[in-house]
Design a protein around this motif. Structure first.
Motif: not given
Length: 80
Positions: A18-22, A30-38, A40-47
């Motif tokens: 939900d946080a990533l989609f939000r 801005k999502k294309f220049i890395g504003s959602c990287n945190a 994304q990283d949290a989701l990757n760690e959870c997965l």
């Protein structure tokens, strides 16, 4: 890059999904220049953790099943 995620398959990571989609919805371009990287990283760690937990559970179940099968074969060999 994470695989396609869905809430019904990844119950423990719903808040990160939900946080990533939000973030993607709110950030616009801005999502294309890395504003959602945190997010994304949290989701990757959870997965990753969820995958490891499932793998460990399946491995334990497979070892138990294998042990049962070997015991049955031993009984069959002793019977003959």
């Amino acid at each position: 890059m994470h695989p396609h995620v869905s809430e019904h398959q990844n119950q423990s990571c719903v808040e990160f999904i939900d946080a990533l989609f939000r973030c993607h919805k709110e950030s616009g371009w801005k999502k294309f220049i890395g504003s959602c990287n945190a997010a994304q990283d949290a989701l990757n760690e959870c997965l990753r953790l969820e995958f490891e937990n499932k793998r460990r559970t399946q491995l334990d179940a497979a070892r138990t099943k294998r042990k049962e099968v070997l015991e049955k074969w031993k009984e069959v060999d002793e019977y003959q």
